[in-house]
Design an enzyme around this catalytic site. Structure first.
Site, PDB file in Angstrom:
ATOM      1  N   SER A 142      31.244 -15.529 -12.454  1.00 39.56           N
ATOM      2  CA  SER A 142      31.049 -14.453 -12.053  1.00 39.56           C
ATOM      3  C   SER A 142      31.458 -13.948 -10.540  1.00 39.56           C
ATOM      4  O   SER A 142      31.310 -14.738  -9.766  1.00 39.56           O
ATOM      5  CB  SER A 142      29.265 -14.474 -11.736  1.00 39.56           C
ATOM      6  OG  SER A 142      28.920 -13.178 -10.718  1.00 39.56           O
ATOM      7  N   HIS A 162      32.892 -12.764 -15.850  1.00 31.24           N
ATOM      8  CA  HIS A 162      31.450 -12.054 -15.746  1.00 31.24           C
ATOM      9  C   HIS A 162      31.546 -10.991 -14.655  1.00 31.24           C
ATOM     10  O   HIS A 162      31.869 -11.298 -13.240  1.00 31.24           O
ATOM     11  CB  HIS A 162      30.445 -13.114 -15.661  1.00 31.24           C
ATOM     12  CG  HIS A 162      29.195 -12.600 -15.781  1.00 31.24           C
ATOM     13  ND1 HIS A 162      28.364 -12.511 -16.882  1.00 31.24           N
ATOM     14  CD2 HIS A 162      28.157 -12.183 -14.869  1.00 31.24           C
ATOM     15  CE1 HIS A 162      27.155 -11.760 -16.395  1.00 31.24           C
ATOM     16  NE2 HIS A 162      27.031 -11.805 -15.401  1.00 31.24           N
ATOM     17  N   ASP A 207      29.366  -8.089 -12.565  1.00 36.57           N
ATOM     18  CA  ASP A 207      27.955  -7.862 -12.079  1.00 36.57           C
ATOM     19  C   ASP A 207      27.878  -6.479 -11.450  1.00 36.57           C
ATOM     20  O   ASP A 207      28.243  -6.100 -10.458  1.00 36.57           O
ATOM     21  CB  ASP A 207      27.236  -8.889 -11.227  1.00 36.57           C
ATOM     22  CG  ASP A 207      26.946 -10.037 -11.997  1.00 36.57           C
ATOM     23  OD1 ASP A 207      26.457 -10.151 -12.895  1.00 36.57           O
ATOM     24  OD2 ASP A 207      27.467 -11.264 -11.344  1.00 36.57           O
ATOM     25  N   MET A 210      25.899  -3.502 -10.069  1.00 30.63           N
ATOM     26  CA  MET A 210      24.515  -3.275  -9.417  1.00 30.63           C
ATOM     27  C   MET A 210      24.341  -1.912  -9.065  1.00 30.63           C
ATOM     28  O   MET A 210      25.548  -1.467  -8.476  1.00 30.63           O
ATOM     29  CB  MET A 210      24.066  -4.196  -8.684  1.00 30.63           C
ATOM     30  CG  MET A 210      24.103  -5.574  -9.162  1.00 30.63           C
ATOM     31  SD  MET A 210      23.501  -6.731  -7.932  1.00 30.63           S
ATOM     32  CE  MET A 210      23.934  -8.419  -8.621  1.00 30.63           C
ATOM     33  N   HIS A 234      28.079  -7.004 -17.030  1.00 29.59           N
ATOM     34  CA  HIS A 234      26.773  -7.123 -17.030  1.00 29.59           C
ATOM     35  C   HIS A 234      26.049  -6.025 -16.058  1.00 29.59           C
ATOM     36  O   HIS A 234      26.169  -5.878 -15.027  1.00 29.59           O
ATOM     37  CB  HIS A 234      26.394  -8.420 -16.314  1.00 29.59           C
ATOM     38  CG  HIS A 234      24.749  -8.517 -16.207  1.00 29.59           C
ATOM     39  ND1 HIS A 234      24.475  -9.568 -15.297  1.00 29.59           N
ATOM     40  CD2 HIS A 234      23.807  -8.006 -16.484  1.00 29.59           C
ATOM     41  CE1 HIS A 234      23.081  -9.652 -15.502  1.00 29.59           C
ATOM     42  NE2 HIS A 234      22.592  -8.625 -16.111  1.00 29.59           N
ATOM     43  N   MET A 246      23.412  -4.036 -14.486  1.00 25.97           N
ATOM     44  CA  MET A 246      22.073  -3.983 -13.954  1.00 25.97           C
ATOM     45  C   MET A 246      21.792  -2.588 -13.263  1.00 25.97           C
ATOM     46  O   MET A 246      21.832  -2.475 -12.081  1.00 25.97           O
ATOM     47  CB  MET A 246      22.073  -5.100 -12.713  1.00 25.97           C
ATOM     48  CG  MET A 246      21.976  -6.504 -13.524  1.00 25.97           C
ATOM     49  SD  MET A 246      22.304  -7.768 -12.238  1.00 25.97           S
ATOM     50  CE  MET A 246      24.113  -7.811 -12.319  1.00 25.97           C
ATOM     51  N   MET A 267      18.435 -14.292 -18.511  1.00 25.71           N
ATOM     52  CA  MET A 267      18.592 -14.157 -16.948  1.00 25.71           C
ATOM     53  C   MET A 267      17.600 -15.424 -16.434  1.00 25.71           C
ATOM     54  O   MET A 267      16.421 -15.478 -16.962  1.00 25.71           O
ATOM     55  CB  MET A 267      17.750 -12.857 -16.308  1.00 25.71           C
ATOM     56  CG  MET A 267      18.771 -11.492 -16.450  1.00 25.71           C
ATOM     57  SD  MET A 267      20.231 -11.956 -15.878  1.00 25.71           S
ATOM     58  CE  MET A 267      20.445 -12.217 -14.221  1.00 25.71           C
ATOM     59  N   GLY A 295      20.093  -9.306  -9.211  1.00 28.11           N
ATOM     60  CA  GLY A 295      20.119  -8.834  -7.788  1.00 28.11           C
ATOM     61  C   GLY A 295      21.218  -9.415  -7.099  1.00 28.11           C
ATOM     62  O   GLY A 295      22.052  -9.045  -6.191  1.00 28.11           O
ATOM     63  N   PHE A 296      20.881 -10.729  -6.919  1.00 28.88           N
ATOM     64  CA  PHE A 296      21.700 -11.651  -5.834  1.00 28.88           C
ATOM     65  C   PHE A 296      22.417 -12.917  -6.507  1.00 28.88           C
ATOM     66  O   PHE A 296      21.754 -13.411  -7.282  1.00 28.88           O
ATOM     67  CB  PHE A 296      21.128 -11.725  -4.760  1.00 28.88           C
ATOM     68  CG  PHE A 296      20.517 -10.703  -3.973  1.00 28.88           C
ATOM     69  CD1 PHE A 296      21.186  -9.867  -3.045  1.00 28.88           C
ATOM     70  CD2 PHE A 296      19.254  -9.952  -4.410  1.00 28.88           C
ATOM     71  CE1 PHE A 296      20.877  -8.896  -2.143  1.00 28.88           C
ATOM     72  CE2 PHE A 296      18.739  -8.982  -3.852  1.00 28.88           C
ATOM     73  CZ  PHE A 296      19.737  -8.069  -2.799  1.00 28.88           C
ATOM     74  N   GLY A 297      23.522 -13.388  -5.983  1.00 27.40           N
ATOM     75  CA  GLY A 297      24.159 -14.546  -6.391  1.00 27.40           C
ATOM     76  C   GLY A 297      23.358 -15.748  -5.388  1.00 27.40           C
ATOM     77  O   GLY A 297      22.664 -15.216  -4.538  1.00 27.40           O
ATOM     78  N   GLY A 298      23.644 -17.031  -5.924  1.00 30.20           N
ATOM     79  CA  GLY A 298      23.085 -18.171  -4.980  1.00 30.20           C
ATOM     80  C   GLY A 298      21.580 -18.087  -5.149  1.00 30.20           C
ATOM     81  O   GLY A 298      21.059 -18.912  -4.150  1.00 30.20           O
ATOM     82  N   ASP A 346      22.421 -16.902 -17.083  1.00 25.39           N
ATOM     83  CA  ASP A 346      23.066 -16.283 -15.661  1.00 25.39           C
ATOM     84  C   ASP A 346      22.010 -16.389 -14.727  1.00 25.39           C
ATOM     85  O   ASP A 346      20.959 -16.052 -14.624  1.00 25.39           O
ATOM     86  CB  ASP A 346      23.222 -14.832 -16.253  1.00 25.39           C
ATOM     87  CG  ASP A 346      23.842 -14.142 -14.799  1.00 25.39           C
ATOM     88  OD1 ASP A 346      24.381 -14.596 -14.089  1.00 25.39           O
ATOM     89  OD2 ASP A 346      23.973 -12.699 -14.899  1.00 25.39           O
ATOM     90  N   GLY A 395      21.829 -19.302 -10.987  1.00 24.09           N
ATOM     91  CA  GLY A 395      21.405 -20.611 -10.629  1.00 24.09           C
ATOM     92  C   GLY A 395      22.243 -21.845 -11.484  1.00 24.09           C
ATOM     93  O   GLY A 395      21.450 -23.029 -11.600  1.00 24.09           O
ATOM     94  N   GLY A 453      28.463 -18.295 -10.314  1.00 25.63           N
ATOM     95  CA  GLY A 453      29.104 -17.478  -9.519  1.00 25.63           C
ATOM     96  C   GLY A 453      29.113 -18.361  -8.162  1.00 25.63           C
ATOM     97  O   GLY A 453      30.274 -18.969  -7.781  1.00 25.63           O
TER      98      GLY A 453
HETATM   99  C1  DX5 Z   1      22.642 -12.094 -10.615  1.00 25.12           C
HETATM  100  C2  DX5 Z   1      23.882 -11.861 -11.288  1.00 25.12           C
HETATM  101  C3  DX5 Z   1      24.782 -13.281 -11.523  1.00 25.12           C
HETATM  102  C4  DX5 Z   1      25.171 -13.825 -10.307  1.00 25.12           C
HETATM  103  C5  DX5 Z   1      24.993 -15.492 -10.567  1.00 25.12           C
HETATM  104  O1  DX5 Z   1      22.015 -10.747 -10.562  1.00 25.12           O
HETATM  105  O2  DX5 Z   1      23.661 -11.151 -12.782  1.00 25.12           O
HETATM  106  O3  DX5 Z   1      25.675 -13.081 -12.570  1.00 25.12           O
HETATM  107  O4  DX5 Z   1      26.459 -13.755  -9.909  1.00 25.12           O
HETATM  108  O5  DX5 Z   1      25.214 -16.118  -9.354  1.00 25.12           O
HETATM  109  P1  DX5 Z   1      24.962 -17.510  -9.164  1.00 25.12           P
HETATM  110  O6  DX5 Z   1      25.707 -18.220  -9.875  1.00 25.12           O
HETATM  111  O7  DX5 Z   1      25.593 -17.892  -7.764  1.00 25.12           O
HETATM  112  O8  DX5 Z   1      23.413 -17.764  -9.317  1.00 25.12           O
HETATM  113 ZN    ZN Z   2      25.391 -11.274 -14.371  1.00 25.58          ZN
END
Ligand code: DX5
Ligand code: ZN
Length: 224
Positions: free
Chosen positions: A17, A42, A44, A46, A75, A77, A146, A151-154, A181, A183, A203
């Protein structure tokens, strides 16, 4: 538009991602992935409404398309995927995933997307019951589970949400991909594989590391 196809179900694929990538150097970030034999990237998207964050739209996808032959797994969102999906498809998206919570008649929308030449996925938030996608899932090419709140990575992996893969695998059989997708890292990837997933979005576990080759190798090693 929509000319690249997902690898046939049955293979295990890591889908980086770009949410955690260097957005000012996307071409080289993605080139590093394809050099490692990555087939799916991938994206994302938003909108600041469906999720509390904003990323990018069709113009960015259009430029990414010029720099890679990977499957662009998009994806959405966003609150209104019906309105914007055609723009992403025109820009070069190959696969479109929409959230079940955002569309009144998913069956019709899946068909509309297919008619525009792309493969299709549905997804659901961690707290949305798996039954809500039961009918739509069987009509998809790849279903997305999911494993964090979008909404956020990490963010941290939610095991209870990941366990939906088990029920989903019973529903869709072996011909449809199941993507997870959120964590996903070398500590969680084998768990979700065992639950039935075959496509692993990552990601932070890739772009959060300096050495991307090593990051991908660690994920691959954890799957072995
Ligand atoms: C979250 C996104 C993910 C995100 C995953 O809303 O849909 O695709 O990038 O990020 P990691 O792998 O860092 O959890
Ligand atoms: Zn995603």
């Amino acid at each position: 538009m929509g000319t690249r196809r997902l690898p046939k179900a049955g293979t295990l694929e890591i889908a980086p991602s770009i949410l955690s990538a260097d957005f000012a150097n996307l071409a080289s970030e993605i080139a590093q992935m394809t050099a490692e034999d990555i087939q799916i990237v991938h994206l994302d998207v938003m909108d600041g409404h469906f999720v509390p964050n904003i990323t990018f739209g069709p113009p960015v996808v259009k430029w990414i398309r010029k720099y890679t032959d990977a499957v662009l797994d998009t994806h959405l969102m966003i609150t209104d995927p019906k309105k914007y999906a055609p723009e992403f498809i025109k820009a070069g998206s190959d696969h479109i995933t929409f959230h079940i919570e955002t569309v009144e008649n998913p069956t019709d929308f899946i068909k509309e997307l297919r008619d525009q030449g792309v493969t299709v996925g549905v997804t659901l938030n961690p707290e949305t019951p798996v039954e809500t996608i039961e009918k739509a899932a069987s009509l998809c090419d790849m279903v997305l589970v999911m494993t964090v709140r979008p909404g956020f990575g990490g963010q941290s992996f939610i095991d209870k949400a990941a366990q939906k893969c088990r029920r989903l695998r019973e529903i869709v059989g072996s011909d449809i991909r199941i993507e997870v997708d959120g964590g996903i890292d070398s500590g969680t990837i084998a768990t979700v594989r065992d639950y039935g997933a075959d496509t692993f979005v990552a990601g932070n576990a890739i772009f959060g590391k300096q050495n991307r080759h090593e990051a991908l190798s660690q994920l691959q090693a954890a799957l072995r």
